[in-house]
Design an enzyme around this catalytic site. Structure first.
Site, PDB file in Angstrom:
ATOM      1  N   TYR A  52      84.493  47.943  19.971  1.00  0.00           N
ATOM      2  CA  TYR A  52      85.221  47.715  21.208  1.00  0.00           C
ATOM      3  C   TYR A  52      86.719  47.733  20.932  1.00  0.00           C
ATOM      4  O   TYR A  52      87.174  47.855  19.794  1.00  0.00           O
ATOM      5  CB  TYR A  52      84.782  46.378  21.819  1.00  0.00           C
ATOM      6  CG  TYR A  52      85.194  46.186  23.251  1.00  0.00           C
ATOM      7  CD1 TYR A  52      84.800  47.086  24.232  1.00  0.00           C
ATOM      8  CD2 TYR A  52      85.998  45.107  23.629  1.00  0.00           C
ATOM      9  CE1 TYR A  52      85.193  46.922  25.554  1.00  0.00           C
ATOM     10  CE2 TYR A  52      86.384  44.922  24.943  1.00  0.00           C
ATOM     11  CZ  TYR A  52      85.978  45.838  25.894  1.00  0.00           C
ATOM     12  OH  TYR A  52      86.377  45.678  27.195  1.00  0.00           O
ATOM     13  N   ASN A 122      82.523  44.930  36.052  1.00  0.00           N
ATOM     14  CA  ASN A 122      82.096  46.143  36.760  1.00  0.00           C
ATOM     15  C   ASN A 122      82.785  46.354  38.107  1.00  0.00           C
ATOM     16  O   ASN A 122      83.306  47.442  38.374  1.00  0.00           O
ATOM     17  CB  ASN A 122      80.576  46.159  36.924  1.00  0.00           C
ATOM     18  CG  ASN A 122      79.871  46.621  35.663  1.00  0.00           C
ATOM     19  OD1 ASN A 122      80.431  47.367  34.861  1.00  0.00           O
ATOM     20  ND2 ASN A 122      78.636  46.188  35.481  1.00  0.00           N
ATOM     21  N   SER A 148      73.562  53.222  35.714  1.00  0.00           N
ATOM     22  CA  SER A 148      74.196  52.000  35.222  1.00  0.00           C
ATOM     23  C   SER A 148      74.691  51.132  36.376  1.00  0.00           C
ATOM     24  O   SER A 148      74.913  51.614  37.494  1.00  0.00           O
ATOM     25  CB  SER A 148      75.374  52.342  34.311  1.00  0.00           C
ATOM     26  OG  SER A 148      76.438  52.907  35.071  1.00  0.00           O
ATOM     27  N   ARG A 170      68.577  60.740  33.025  1.00  0.00           N
ATOM     28  CA  ARG A 170      67.629  61.362  32.088  1.00  0.00           C
ATOM     29  C   ARG A 170      66.192  61.115  32.515  1.00  0.00           C
ATOM     30  O   ARG A 170      65.267  61.713  31.973  1.00  0.00           O
ATOM     31  CB  ARG A 170      67.855  60.821  30.679  1.00  0.00           C
ATOM     32  CG  ARG A 170      69.179  61.278  30.050  1.00  0.00           C
ATOM     33  CD  ARG A 170      69.331  60.737  28.651  1.00  0.00           C
ATOM     34  NE  ARG A 170      69.397  59.284  28.641  1.00  0.00           N
ATOM     35  CZ  ARG A 170      69.327  58.545  27.532  1.00  0.00           C
ATOM     36  NH1 ARG A 170      69.180  59.128  26.361  1.00  0.00           N
ATOM     37  NH2 ARG A 170      69.407  57.234  27.604  1.00  0.00           N
ATOM     38  N   TYR A 235      85.489  56.010  30.036  1.00  0.00           N
ATOM     39  CA  TYR A 235      85.496  54.553  29.999  1.00  0.00           C
ATOM     40  C   TYR A 235      84.403  53.989  29.104  1.00  0.00           C
ATOM     41  O   TYR A 235      84.217  52.770  29.016  1.00  0.00           O
ATOM     42  CB  TYR A 235      85.376  53.974  31.414  1.00  0.00           C
ATOM     43  CG  TYR A 235      84.052  54.246  32.101  1.00  0.00           C
ATOM     44  CD1 TYR A 235      83.021  53.314  32.060  1.00  0.00           C
ATOM     45  CD2 TYR A 235      83.836  55.430  32.789  1.00  0.00           C
ATOM     46  CE1 TYR A 235      81.807  53.555  32.690  1.00  0.00           C
ATOM     47  CE2 TYR A 235      82.636  55.671  33.420  1.00  0.00           C
ATOM     48  CZ  TYR A 235      81.624  54.737  33.371  1.00  0.00           C
ATOM     49  OH  TYR A 235      80.426  54.987  33.993  1.00  0.00           O
ATOM     50  N   GLY A 236      83.671  54.859  28.393  1.00  0.00           N
ATOM     51  CA  GLY A 236      82.628  54.384  27.484  1.00  0.00           C
ATOM     52  C   GLY A 236      82.095  55.524  26.645  1.00  0.00           C
ATOM     53  O   GLY A 236      82.329  56.700  26.938  1.00  0.00           O
ATOM     54  N   PHE A 260      90.216  54.846  30.227  1.00  0.00           N
ATOM     55  CA  PHE A 260      90.422  53.683  31.101  1.00  0.00           C
ATOM     56  C   PHE A 260      89.804  52.471  30.424  1.00  0.00           C
ATOM     57  O   PHE A 260      88.620  52.474  30.072  1.00  0.00           O
ATOM     58  CB  PHE A 260      89.775  53.886  32.469  1.00  0.00           C
ATOM     59  CG  PHE A 260      89.961  52.707  33.401  1.00  0.00           C
ATOM     60  CD1 PHE A 260      91.030  52.661  34.275  1.00  0.00           C
ATOM     61  CD2 PHE A 260      89.078  51.630  33.373  1.00  0.00           C
ATOM     62  CE1 PHE A 260      91.223  51.566  35.114  1.00  0.00           C
ATOM     63  CE2 PHE A 260      89.259  50.532  34.208  1.00  0.00           C
ATOM     64  CZ  PHE A 260      90.326  50.508  35.084  1.00  0.00           C
ATOM     65  N   TRP A 261      90.609  51.427  30.251  1.00  0.00           N
ATOM     66  CA  TRP A 261      90.148  50.147  29.716  1.00  0.00           C
ATOM     67  C   TRP A 261      90.679  49.073  30.644  1.00  0.00           C
ATOM     68  O   TRP A 261      91.892  48.938  30.806  1.00  0.00           O
ATOM     69  CB  TRP A 261      90.640  49.950  28.289  1.00  0.00           C
ATOM     70  CG  TRP A 261      90.085  48.741  27.610  1.00  0.00           C
ATOM     71  CD1 TRP A 261      88.894  48.133  27.830  1.00  0.00           C
ATOM     72  CD2 TRP A 261      90.725  47.982  26.572  1.00  0.00           C
ATOM     73  NE1 TRP A 261      88.736  47.059  27.004  1.00  0.00           N
ATOM     74  CE2 TRP A 261      89.838  46.938  26.221  1.00  0.00           C
ATOM     75  CE3 TRP A 261      91.947  48.107  25.894  1.00  0.00           C
ATOM     76  CZ2 TRP A 261      90.145  46.010  25.225  1.00  0.00           C
ATOM     77  CZ3 TRP A 261      92.247  47.179  24.905  1.00  0.00           C
ATOM     78  CH2 TRP A 261      91.357  46.143  24.576  1.00  0.00           C
TER      79      TRP A 261
END
Length: 325
Positions: A52, A122, A148, A170, A235-236, A260-261
């Site tokens: 992280y 979130n 998600s 998926r 962002y991930g 983006f964080w």
């Protein structure tokens, strides 16, 4: 008190431990919070693995956000005890935790504990990222990892704003839920070629923006779906695989890739912007215009089961840790 800690870097189910610890005392500018509930987010699990944006100082607590009751005040804190607040801190998977007074958001009685526990990471990210994207009504956005909790929030916000959404999955077990939330189209990347489907959906133009959380081949394919002048916001990296990008594609389509964080975004914007986002997010949650469902709750003693559940595909809501359950 019981609290979750880890002393080594590694897989959360291997490294997390539940220990008894002394009740912490707040220092200047801090409050002690009796934790009611705290969610398990991907960022929490990345932190335990030292993947992280901030590094853990071992031994470290785990969990980044939650809801609780202000229990004790440190020097210089003027608020009163007994207030229910959403908060951020390191170590929220605990019966009690210390938090900086600036991280607290008082929550209205109309907001349930389960919703208030998820108020920050979130919802704030989804709201802020859409603002950063500059997307306008009628434009298209591509969401990787559409199942998600974050993507589900973006889908709901985009529906309110009139923005068209394409989501990658998926497995098709969440299709009905995603459609009910307002997604425009779903692409199963195991069965369909993403670029072809996006081209067909957008009449050959491509999407204005991609919100990307997977990395690897998914991110590489998603970049190809951007229209000229489009933007990808990273962002991930759920796959833990770095994507490869075609330089010629970026040059001749004039594409932008940026990260983006939320932590940095919160530092960068002014206090009025932060307050506006908080007020707007709370209003949407209280009014039921956006929803953050919970699939299951676990006590601290079952943290490893909770983490395993949080990593299962096809979940229909967040997993919460409730210290007093």
């Amino acid at each position: 008190m019981q609290t979750v800690t880890f002393s080594t870097i590694g897989k959360p189910t291997d490294t997390l431990q539940v220990v008894d610890a002394a009740l912490p005392e707040p220092g200047p500018g801090e409050v002690r919070i009796k934790v009611i509930a705290s969610p398990i987010n991907p960022s929490d699990l990345m932190f335990v693995q030292n993947l992280y944006g901030i590094q853990p100082e071992l031994p470290s607590g785990a969990g980044f956000e939650g809801v609780g009751i202000v229990d004790a005040l440190g020097e210089g804190v003027t608020m009163r005890t007994g207030i229910r607040v959403s908060f951020t801190a390191i170590g929220t998977w605990s019966e009690y935790v210390l938090a900086n007074q600036r991280s607290l958001i008082p929550v209205p009685d109309t907001l349930s504990d389960e919703v208030a526990a998820q108020l920050f990471v979130n919802p704030f990210s989804a709201y802020a990222m859409l603002e950063e994207s500059g997307l306008q009504p009628g434009q298209w956005v591509l969401l990787t990892a559409a199942g998600s909790s974050f993507s589900k929030l973006v889908i709901q916000l985009c529906k309110l704003k009139g923005i068209q959404t394409i989501g990658t999955v998926r497995h098709n077990d969440l299709d009905a839920e995603l459609k009910a939330l307002g997604i425009t189209a779903i692409v199963n990347t195991k069965k369909e070629k993403l670029t072809n489907r996006v081209k067909a959906l957008t009449e050959g133009k491509g999407v204005t923006c991609v919100l990307e959380a997977v990395g690897g081949n998914t991110a590489s394919d998603a970049l190809k779906c951007l229209a000229k002048g489009g933007t990808m916001i990273l962002y991930g990296v759920l796959s833990l695989q770095n994507p490869s990008f075609n330089a010629g594609l970026m040059i001749f389509r004039e594409l932008t890739i940026k990260g983006f964080w939320l932590t940095d975004w919160m530092r960068r914007v002014d206090s009025q912007t932060r307050q506006n986002v908080a007020r707007n997010v709370i209003t949407l949650l209280v009014g039921g215009q956006i929803q953050v469902p919970v699939e299951a709750t676990y006590p601290i003693s079952e943290i490893k089961k909770a983490v395993e559940h949080s990593e299962q595909p096809g979940r229909r809501g967040k997993i919460l840790v409730k210290p007093n359950q």
